[in-house]
Design an enzyme around this catalytic site. Sequence first.
Site, PDB file in Angstrom:
ATOM      1  N   GLU A 147      -5.160  -8.539   1.061  1.00 26.22           N
ATOM      2  CA  GLU A 147      -5.803  -8.133   2.317  1.00 26.22           C
ATOM      3  C   GLU A 147      -7.267  -7.864   2.057  1.00 26.22           C
ATOM      4  O   GLU A 147      -7.637  -7.268   1.047  1.00 26.22           O
ATOM      5  CB  GLU A 147      -5.226  -6.832   2.885  1.00 26.22           C
ATOM      6  N   GLU A 179       0.789  -1.228   0.000  1.00 21.94           N
ATOM      7  CA  GLU A 179       0.000   0.000   0.000  1.00 21.94           C
ATOM      8  C   GLU A 179       0.828   1.288   0.000  1.00 21.94           C
ATOM      9  O   GLU A 179       0.793   2.060   0.967  1.00 21.94           O
ATOM     10  CB  GLU A 179      -0.946   0.006   1.214  1.00 21.94           C
TER      11      GLU A 179
HETATM   12  O1  IFM Z   1      -3.962  -3.003   9.407  1.00 20.38           O
HETATM   13  C1  IFM Z   1      -3.929  -2.496   8.115  1.00 20.38           C
HETATM   14  C2  IFM Z   1      -2.762  -3.077   7.336  1.00 20.38           C
HETATM   15  O2  IFM Z   1      -1.563  -2.838   7.980  1.00 20.38           O
HETATM   16  C3  IFM Z   1      -2.693  -2.448   5.974  1.00 20.38           C
HETATM   17  N1  IFM Z   1      -3.949  -2.508   5.305  1.00 20.38           N
HETATM   18  C4  IFM Z   1      -5.121  -2.109   6.020  1.00 20.38           C
HETATM   19  C5  IFM Z   1      -5.187  -2.809   7.359  1.00 20.38           C
HETATM   20  C6  IFM Z   1      -6.458  -2.396   8.117  1.00 20.38           C
HETATM   21  O3  IFM Z   1      -6.450  -1.035   8.330  1.00 20.38           O
END
Ligand code: IFM
Length: 473
Positions: A377, A181
Amino acid sequence: MTLDLPTHVASARHDELIATLPADFRFGVATSAYQIEGAVAEDGRTPSIWDTLCRVPGAIDNGDTGDVACDHYHRMPEDVALMRGLGLDTYRFSVAWPRVQPHGRGPANPAGLAFYDRLVDELLGQGITPWLTLYHWDLPQELEDSGGWPVRDTAYRFADYAELVHDRLGDRVAHWTTFNEPWCSAMLGYVEGVHAPGRRNFQDGVAAVHHLHLAHGLAARRLRAAARGPIDLAVTHILGNTTPATDSDLDREAARRADALGFRFYLDPVLRGSYPADLVADLAARGVEIPVRDGDLEIISTPIDTLGVNFYRSFKASGTAEDGSTTTPDGLPVTRGVPVGGLPTTYLDWEVMPDDFADLLTRISRDYPGVPMVITENGAAYDDEPDATGFVADADRTEYLAAHLAAVAEARTRGADVRGYLLWSLLDNFEWAYGYDKRFGIVRVDYDTQARTPKQSALWLRDTITAHRARHA
Ligand code: IFM
């Protein structure tokens, strides 16, 4: 234990969709180093920008820090055994740069690398594929002191670090993700200032995006050249749709701008080898420049094998009559839109939008064809209530996960080449500026005792994987 699922989770539509997932579809979980490891001052690790931000009064809810987190550094075999028990085939974790190359440059720290060595061996021993992310936000503080991501040299430091990790683990790890990200690192860290290093300057944020892209490309080239066997190179982006709040010209224009700044700024350079012309013009109108040098875009668009997609939510955008732009009171651009409205929300007030997830994946496969995707994710924080034994009957999270997995399957039926679903997250953990109160885990962590207790959602996942395997046996 039998699961008491809400009826629509166990519905025929979900089952039917999930049944379309192919035999080799990956089921796994994701975590990141700073959020679970703890042991921040052990075995030669130096502070990262997050250790520093956690010391700033008011920066993190409740004054929480990652000092201990889930103590995974000391409990790693127990956590791998948990994954094995859930039947997961893939584990996405990140390496802490300040643990393995404490000064951000120069020699490796053998004690730090040894931890990841043990982790990889433990995973392989349990039949779990390691999916390694090189950077999940924990820049060594010394590199931030030299300017951080707005400075070009940091990209070259990252490429050296990537090679150093690959030298040690490349014989056993095939899946390499450069960044998690970049939007968060750049926009939350250097523009909104709510993530480390807590700076607020739009030009710096834009320069950070470019240098994160450059670092990705440089590292991708080094790893490809160093690979001794098949290697799967990836980068993970957090993505969502931005749709106009209404059909008005102002709203459509605001949505275009937000899409350029929040979506195409990330995928176009990597997958098309260019920055979007409308984005460049929008930035120029604000007196902001992407610091591109000759040859950078060729490096940045070095072919990758997999695109990691993180999805949580989408937004709508509305423009204003005054300036037609979306700007905070102190003149910074808003890089996200506003809630869509009328939807259920999670404990973080994030809207739950699985249908939009399917649309997003369909759009990516249409606009950037040819690159397989893995969901690296997706998950939700809910206000979990453990019973006396520590068990959490998290029907809300279970429902969320089932609906989003079905959305992935739905997108596949529309032609999106999605090859796996790694949910966020295995454990409750340090949720950055929100501290420990916002729990994303499918396994509850009691932070007083560090006891781990799988929640209902974990059992649902286990049963889903078992059913999937049985179907393809
Ligand atoms: O916890 C975070 C992760 O580190 C990166 N993506 C989003 C998740 C939830 O906010």
